[in-house]
Design a protein around this motif. Structure first.
Motif, PDB file in Angstrom:
ATOM      1  N   PHE A   1      51.393  42.036  31.025  1.00  0.00           N
ATOM      2  CA  PHE A   1      51.915  42.942  31.836  1.00  0.00           C
ATOM      3  C   PHE A   1      53.349  43.252  31.503  1.00  0.00           C
ATOM      4  O   PHE A   1      53.717  44.496  31.224  1.00  0.00           O
ATOM      5  CB  PHE A   1      51.666  42.510  33.533  1.00  0.00           C
ATOM      6  CG  PHE A   1      50.989  43.402  34.303  1.00  0.00           C
ATOM      7  CD1 PHE A   1      50.350  44.676  33.707  1.00  0.00           C
ATOM      8  CD2 PHE A   1      51.272  43.211  35.594  1.00  0.00           C
ATOM      9  CE1 PHE A   1      49.950  45.475  34.662  1.00  0.00           C
ATOM     10  CE2 PHE A   1      50.691  44.050  36.385  1.00  0.00           C
ATOM     11  CZ  PHE A   1      49.927  45.207  36.070  1.00  0.00           C
TER      12      PHE A   1
ATOM     13  N   SER B   1      51.466  43.181  46.594  1.00  0.00           N
ATOM     14  CA  SER B   1      50.114  43.114  46.341  1.00  0.00           C
ATOM     15  C   SER B   1      49.724  41.523  46.080  1.00  0.00           C
ATOM     16  O   SER B   1      48.999  40.948  46.827  1.00  0.00           O
ATOM     17  CB  SER B   1      49.687  43.992  45.038  1.00  0.00           C
ATOM     18  OG  SER B   1      48.399  43.550  44.609  1.00  0.00           O
ATOM     19  N   ILE B   2      50.527  41.051  45.369  1.00  0.00           N
ATOM     20  CA  ILE B   2      50.261  39.454  45.007  1.00  0.00           C
ATOM     21  C   ILE B   2      50.571  38.766  46.124  1.00  0.00           C
ATOM     22  O   ILE B   2      49.779  37.751  46.660  1.00  0.00           O
ATOM     23  CB  ILE B   2      51.159  38.893  43.892  1.00  0.00           C
ATOM     24  CG1 ILE B   2      50.770  39.642  42.393  1.00  0.00           C
ATOM     25  CG2 ILE B   2      51.068  37.415  43.586  1.00  0.00           C
ATOM     26  CD1 ILE B   2      51.545  39.357  41.263  1.00  0.00           C
TER      27      ILE B   2
ATOM     28  N   TYR C   1      45.270  48.842  46.014  1.00  0.00           N
ATOM     29  CA  TYR C   1      45.165  48.360  44.311  1.00  0.00           C
ATOM     30  C   TYR C   1      44.053  49.399  43.928  1.00  0.00           C
ATOM     31  O   TYR C   1      44.391  49.966  42.664  1.00  0.00           O
ATOM     32  CB  TYR C   1      44.646  47.290  44.320  1.00  0.00           C
ATOM     33  CG  TYR C   1      45.092  46.647  42.848  1.00  0.00           C
ATOM     34  CD1 TYR C   1      46.121  46.065  42.317  1.00  0.00           C
ATOM     35  CD2 TYR C   1      44.004  46.892  41.976  1.00  0.00           C
ATOM     36  CE1 TYR C   1      46.620  45.962  41.207  1.00  0.00           C
ATOM     37  CE2 TYR C   1      44.213  46.641  40.678  1.00  0.00           C
ATOM     38  CZ  TYR C   1      45.570  46.182  40.100  1.00  0.00           C
ATOM     39  OH  TYR C   1      45.786  45.925  38.972  1.00  0.00           O
TER      40      TYR C   1
ATOM     41  N   LEU D   1      55.465  47.045  44.299  1.00  0.00           N
ATOM     42  CA  LEU D   1      54.161  47.322  44.630  1.00  0.00           C
ATOM     43  C   LEU D   1      53.347  45.934  44.066  1.00  0.00           C
ATOM     44  O   LEU D   1      52.327  45.285  44.803  1.00  0.00           O
ATOM     45  CB  LEU D   1      53.530  48.512  44.050  1.00  0.00           C
ATOM     46  CG  LEU D   1      53.883  49.719  44.487  1.00  0.00           C
ATOM     47  CD1 LEU D   1      53.417  51.046  43.873  1.00  0.00           C
ATOM     48  CD2 LEU D   1      53.493  49.875  46.083  1.00  0.00           C
ATOM     49  N   ILE D   2      53.565  45.237  42.945  1.00  0.00           N
ATOM     50  CA  ILE D   2      53.168  44.268  42.364  1.00  0.00           C
ATOM     51  C   ILE D   2      53.276  42.895  43.113  1.00  0.00           C
ATOM     52  O   ILE D   2      52.492  42.155  43.746  1.00  0.00           O
ATOM     53  CB  ILE D   2      53.468  44.102  41.062  1.00  0.00           C
ATOM     54  CG1 ILE D   2      53.148  45.063  39.957  1.00  0.00           C
ATOM     55  CG2 ILE D   2      52.992  42.758  40.522  1.00  0.00           C
ATOM     56  CD1 ILE D   2      53.507  44.916  38.608  1.00  0.00           C
TER      57      ILE D   2
ATOM     58  N   LYS E   1      48.284  38.422  49.497  1.00  0.00           N
ATOM     59  CA  LYS E   1      47.173  37.896  49.254  1.00  0.00           C
ATOM     60  C   LYS E   1      47.430  36.336  49.450  1.00  0.00           C
ATOM     61  O   LYS E   1      46.757  35.333  50.098  1.00  0.00           O
ATOM     62  CB  LYS E   1      46.373  38.006  47.963  1.00  0.00           C
ATOM     63  CG  LYS E   1      45.778  39.403  48.136  1.00  0.00           C
ATOM     64  CD  LYS E   1      45.260  39.836  46.735  1.00  0.00           C
ATOM     65  CE  LYS E   1      46.109  40.114  45.689  1.00  0.00           C
ATOM     66  NZ  LYS E   1      45.852  41.078  44.733  1.00  0.00           N
TER      67      LYS E   1
ATOM     68  N   ARG F   1      46.134  52.508  42.969  1.00  0.00           N
ATOM     69  CA  ARG F   1      46.945  52.446  41.929  1.00  0.00           C
ATOM     70  C   ARG F   1      46.543  52.485  40.587  1.00  0.00           C
ATOM     71  O   ARG F   1      46.929  52.934  39.654  1.00  0.00           O
ATOM     72  CB  ARG F   1      47.712  51.185  42.393  1.00  0.00           C
ATOM     73  CG  ARG F   1      48.764  51.300  43.571  1.00  0.00           C
ATOM     74  CD  ARG F   1      49.275  49.738  43.890  1.00  0.00           C
ATOM     75  NE  ARG F   1      49.965  49.154  42.730  1.00  0.00           N
ATOM     76  CZ  ARG F   1      49.999  47.748  42.603  1.00  0.00           C
ATOM     77  NH1 ARG F   1      49.333  47.096  43.322  1.00  0.00           N
ATOM     78  NH2 ARG F   1      50.656  47.314  41.531  1.00  0.00           N
TER      79      ARG F   1
HETATM   80  N1  URA Z   1      47.746  41.392  40.554  1.00  0.00           N
HETATM   81  C1  URA Z   1      47.739  41.833  41.613  1.00  0.00           C
HETATM   82  O1  URA Z   1      47.174  41.165  42.466  1.00  0.00           O
HETATM   83  N2  URA Z   1      48.443  42.657  42.193  1.00  0.00           N
HETATM   84  C2  URA Z   1      49.109  43.580  41.318  1.00  0.00           C
HETATM   85  O2  URA Z   1      49.530  44.699  41.801  1.00  0.00           O
HETATM   86  C3  URA Z   1      49.275  43.359  39.927  1.00  0.00           C
HETATM   87  C4  URA Z   1      48.614  42.277  39.432  1.00  0.00           C
END
Ligand code: URA
Length: 438
Positions: free
Chosen positions: A209, A185-186, A167, A181-182, A189, A170
């Motif tokens: 966004f 990433s989300i 991140y 990728l979003i 987690k 990015r």
């Molecule tokens: N929130 C995130 O955790 N990752 C992203 O890539 C965008 C928003």
């Protein structure tokens, strides 16, 4: 290194990567064997060429496995669920949805983020409560959830380190705006957090966004299918983010508004719209996690909000994480510097530009331009009107406030005024929920 270059070439040409290629590349990057320049190049190729659902699931999986996953077996005996918002302006819904879901018997270990750019961060808002410890180890998170059914804390160092590293790249290489990728990433987690049910609030509009519905829809589908690919339950609501949510945009003022939303009776007052939306999300979590019909879950959520159980749950969590709500009440009652703006026209508030309001709040000290910037927790904007309200010349539209910088308020006032469009006729009603996915 040669293999890394071939993988970048393959994606640049628009071909799908194999599971092992994705795994080896991300693992190599996390271990420091693949340099930032090659990871950035691959991220840009993914941005431009996209990824299939299977590639996105593979990327999510390897990023999730780069760190620890929380195992709730033996810690809680209730369904574990969470809600994730893609981020909005005035978005304090987590302070209502998560406690409400916990009050309905779910375990909610919510990993929350900090604000960077225009959208506020739940972690920063929570830190406006004196004493609140937002950073918990996994063991501390488990203890708070076991004791209260609810915790809200930042991503620990052990969770998804590949995401943290990627991140940061990015952010500085123009590769944030990519659905795969979003999604990875989300989800890396959220899945590591151990929730079996995840509900998404995908914001769409000027303060989000995702600016248009097609993009928001695609992200919502990608998130829901990613969770399902991992064998868990998910749904998403795409919701309107053209105007700020509620009346408060900032940190302490948003927590204060959330406390009002949690108070019995809020469902029929001026906050009814966003309280109703919070009920909708909590009901979706309860319905999916417990397998009960949505209407029954809605009724249960309304009852737990109405009898004060959700408010009690929020207070319990704050206390368990060291926060002091009496000290918070004294903090928000402290004198602040304020500047009020008034309407220059008579008519109806047709729109309030969330992006502009967010920029103003940021310029007053409510957010960060750069990671590490100091936040003024008392800074923010309080709207005096909502969309559709009738105003006359001289009617108050909003108040700008912060701890001690009156010049910043005056500088930002003209900009805030531009956020309001007043028209001679009332605007058409616009629902907050645009569509449901899953
Ligand atoms: N929130 C995130 O955790 N990752 C992203 O890539 C965008 C928003």
């Amino acid at each position: 290194m040669t293999a890394a270059k071939l993988i970048i070439d393959k994606k640049r040409e628009g071909r799908a990567l194999g599971s092992a290629e994705i795994r080896d590349f991300v693992n190599g990057f996390t271990a420091g064997e693949i340099p930032d320049c090659q990871m950035s190049a691959l991220a840009m190729a993914i941005c431009c060429r996209g990824m299939t659902v299977r590639e996105t699931a593979d990327l999510t999986d390897v990023m999730m496995r780069s760190g620890a996953s929380i195992d709730w077996k033996g810690v809680v005996d209730r369904p574990v669920a969470d809600k994730h918002s893609t981020g909005g302006v005035g978005d304090k819904l987590s302070f209502v949805i998560q406690p409400l879901a916990a009050a309905c018997g779910l375990a909610v270990p919510s990993l929350v983020g900090r604000g960077l750019g225009l959208t506020g961060g739940t972690a920063d808002k929570l830190e406006s409560i004196p004493g609140y410890k937002v950073s918990l180890s996994i063991d501390e998170l488990k203890r708070v959830v076991a004791d209260t059914g609810l915790a809200m804390a930042t991503q620990t160092a052990e969770i998804a380190p590949a995401d943290r590293k990627l991140y940061a790249l990015r952010d500085v290489t123009g590769t944030v705006a990519s659905i795969p990728l979003i999604t990875a990433s989300i989800l890396s987690k959220k899945l590591a957090e151990g929730a079996e049910t995840i509900v998404f609030d995908v914001k769409c509009g000027r303060g989000a966004f995702m600016k248009d519905q097609a993009e928001a829809h695609a992200l919502a589908e990608s998130l829901v299918s990613g969770v399902r690919a991992a064998g868990r339950r998910a749904a998403a609501l795409v919701t309107d983010m053209d105007a700020p949510l509620g009346f408060a945009v900032g940190n302490a003022c948003e927590v204060e508004e959330a406390l009002a939303m949690l108070s019995p009776g809020a469902e029929s007052g001026p906050l009814a719209g966003i309280v109703g939306l919070s009920v909708e999300f909590a009901a979706l979590m309860v319905s999916l996690a417990r397998g009960v019909p949505l209407d029954d879950a809605r009724a249960e959520c309304r009852a737990r909000l109405g009898d004060g159980s959700a408010l009690a749950k929020f207070r319990e969590m704050v206390a368990a994480q060291g926060g002091d709500l009496d000290a918070f009440a004294r903090l928000v009652a402290r004198p602040k510097v304020k500047y009020r703006i008034q309407s220059m026209r008579s008519g109806y508030v047709e729109s309030i530009d969330a992006e502009r309001v967010a920029r103003v709040a940021l310029s007053l000290g409510a957010g960060r331009w750069q990671p590490g910037d100091r936040i003024d927790h008392l800074a923010g904007v309080r709207l005096a009107v909502g969309r559709g309200d009738k105003v006359s010349i001289g009617s108050p539209l909003a108040t700008l406030e912060n701890s001690s910088d009156p010049d910043a308020l005056e500088r930002a006032a003209a900009e805030l005024l531009k956020a309001f469009t007043v028209s001679p006729t009332p605007p058409e009603a616009k629902p907050l929920v645009i569509e449901r996915i899953g």
